[in-house]
Design an enzyme around this catalytic site. Structure first.
Site, PDB file in Angstrom:
ATOM      1  N   SER A  43       0.826  -1.211   0.000  1.00 52.00           N
ATOM      2  CA  SER A  43       0.000   0.000   0.000  1.00 52.00           C
ATOM      3  C   SER A  43       0.859   1.260   0.000  1.00 52.00           C
ATOM      4  O   SER A  43       0.460   2.271  -0.561  1.00 52.00           O
ATOM      5  CB  SER A  43      -0.958   0.005   1.192  1.00 52.00           C
ATOM      6  OG  SER A  43      -0.251  -0.096   2.411  1.00 52.00           O
ATOM      7  N   GLU A  44       2.057   1.194   0.635  1.00 50.69           N
ATOM      8  CA  GLU A  44       2.999   2.310   0.545  1.00 50.69           C
ATOM      9  C   GLU A  44       4.440   1.846   0.597  1.00 50.69           C
ATOM     10  O   GLU A  44       4.754   0.819   1.208  1.00 50.69           O
ATOM     11  CB  GLU A  44       2.781   3.326   1.681  1.00 50.69           C
ATOM     12  CG  GLU A  44       1.811   4.429   1.380  1.00 50.69           C
ATOM     13  CD  GLU A  44       0.458   4.174   1.999  1.00 50.69           C
ATOM     14  OE1 GLU A  44      -0.467   4.933   1.690  1.00 50.69           O
ATOM     15  OE2 GLU A  44       0.339   3.215   2.768  1.00 50.69           O
ATOM     16  N   THR A  45       5.272   2.655  -0.037  1.00 49.31           N
ATOM     17  CA  THR A  45       6.719   2.512   0.065  1.00 49.31           C
ATOM     18  C   THR A  45       7.293   3.874   0.442  1.00 49.31           C
ATOM     19  O   THR A  45       6.887   4.906  -0.113  1.00 49.31           O
ATOM     20  CB  THR A  45       7.330   2.017  -1.256  1.00 49.31           C
ATOM     21  OG1 THR A  45       6.839   0.698  -1.533  1.00 49.31           O
ATOM     22  CG2 THR A  45       8.846   1.969  -1.194  1.00 49.31           C
ATOM     23  N   PHE A 209      -9.125   1.629   1.352  1.00 50.11           N
ATOM     24  CA  PHE A 209      -8.035   2.426   0.798  1.00 50.11           C
ATOM     25  C   PHE A 209      -7.973   2.322  -0.732  1.00 50.11           C
ATOM     26  O   PHE A 209      -6.929   1.991  -1.290  1.00 50.11           O
ATOM     27  CB  PHE A 209      -6.714   1.969   1.429  1.00 50.11           C
ATOM     28  CG  PHE A 209      -5.511   2.818   1.102  1.00 50.11           C
ATOM     29  CD1 PHE A 209      -5.605   4.188   0.920  1.00 50.11           C
ATOM     30  CD2 PHE A 209      -4.267   2.233   0.989  1.00 50.11           C
ATOM     31  CE1 PHE A 209      -4.488   4.958   0.619  1.00 50.11           C
ATOM     32  CE2 PHE A 209      -3.135   2.980   0.697  1.00 50.11           C
ATOM     33  CZ  PHE A 209      -3.248   4.348   0.502  1.00 50.11           C
TER      34      PHE A 209
END
Length: 278
Positions: A43-45, A209
């Protein structure tokens, strides 16, 4: 770039929220960071660049877009940094503002990080937006907990807080991703924070999300910080308070987030969690 993979808010790699971490993103442009985040697929880096004054510049990318702040990727980044350089205090510069993170090692050897968010705030959710959001989620006004009124909350990113009256209501999540993504883009919401209150200081959360390209986030530190600010601003918990948020249970990735709410207004909210390398 060396890409590290961690899971945050759990000591079990099968739980928590996975994040990519690049501890040295020097020279990487926006297109490279976005392509890297898409390749990692979490979902994030987080992408880190050291600055001359000892602070770290950090940017966060989902597979689809840059986001101003991400709590679980911050926890993962701090733990990754501690494994390389030792525990201590880090100063981060994010698009949302300055964030401090402190790492320490628990008695069992697990590395734990605590971030302190930017000053939180809340805003009303317009009736038309709330009706649209509930319609997309398949919720009704009768599904809501009147003791926790809907608000948009911010502690680095905006999240509407929608409280369910029952655990059973929270357990069922089935929505139109495209419709919710469009609404969230119009309102600049990063996730939707669906919560249920188990006790005065224990909560359960789910975070749709679609802007990140995923149906649900298993642990959302930014939303947890925003929620802590919401509770303080509306006088819904006696402060100072320490809260426990359980997230990811319904999707099979249980996560535990500890939220520290100081008594002083306009102060940042503490978010604590473990992280382990994948």
């Amino acid at each position: 770039m060396e890409i590290l993979r961690y899971v945050a808010f759990s000591t079990d790699p099968k739980g928590g929220n996975p994040a990519g971490v690049v501890l040295d993103a020097t020279g990487a442009d926006d297109a490279t960071m976005l392509a890297t985040a898409a390749e990692v697929g979490y979902s994030e880096t987080a992408f880190v660049v050291e600055s001359g004054d000892g602070a770290l510049d950090v940017r966060y990318f989902s597979p689809l877009a840059e986001v101003p702040f991400c709590g679980h990727a911050t926890i993962a980044t701090a733990v990754a940094h501690a494994e390389r350089h030792g525990t201590g205090r880090l100063r981060l510069r994010t698009a949302a503002g300055p964030v401090t993170v402190t790492t320490d090692r628990a008695a069992d050897g697990t590395l734990v990080a605590t971030l302190v968010s930017v000053a939180p705030r809340t805003a009303p959710v317009e009736e038309a937006d709330l009706a649209e959001l509930l319609g997309i989620l398949g919720w009704s006004a009768g599904d809501l907990d009147p003791a926790l009124p809907p608000r948009a909350a911010f502690a680095g990113a905006w999240h509407p807080i929608i409280a369910a009256a029952s655990r059973d209501r929270l357990a069922v999540l089935d929505y139109d991703m495209a419709a919710l993504a469009a609404l969230m883009a119009r309102k600049d919401w990063t996730t939707v924070d669906l919560v249920w209150r188990e006790s005065p200081t224990v909560f359960h959360a789910r975070n749709p999300f679609p802007p990140g390209g995923v149906v649900e986030d298993p642990a959302t530190g930014a939303a947890a910080a925003a929620f802590g600010g919401y509770l303080r601003e509306l006088g819904l918990v006696p402060v100072p308070a320490t809260l426990t948020i359980h997230q990811g249970v319904d999707m099979g990735r249980p996560s535990t987030i500890t939220v520290t709410v100081p008594a002083e207004a306009d102060t940042g909210i503490g978010v604590t969690g473990a992280a382990v390398r994948l």
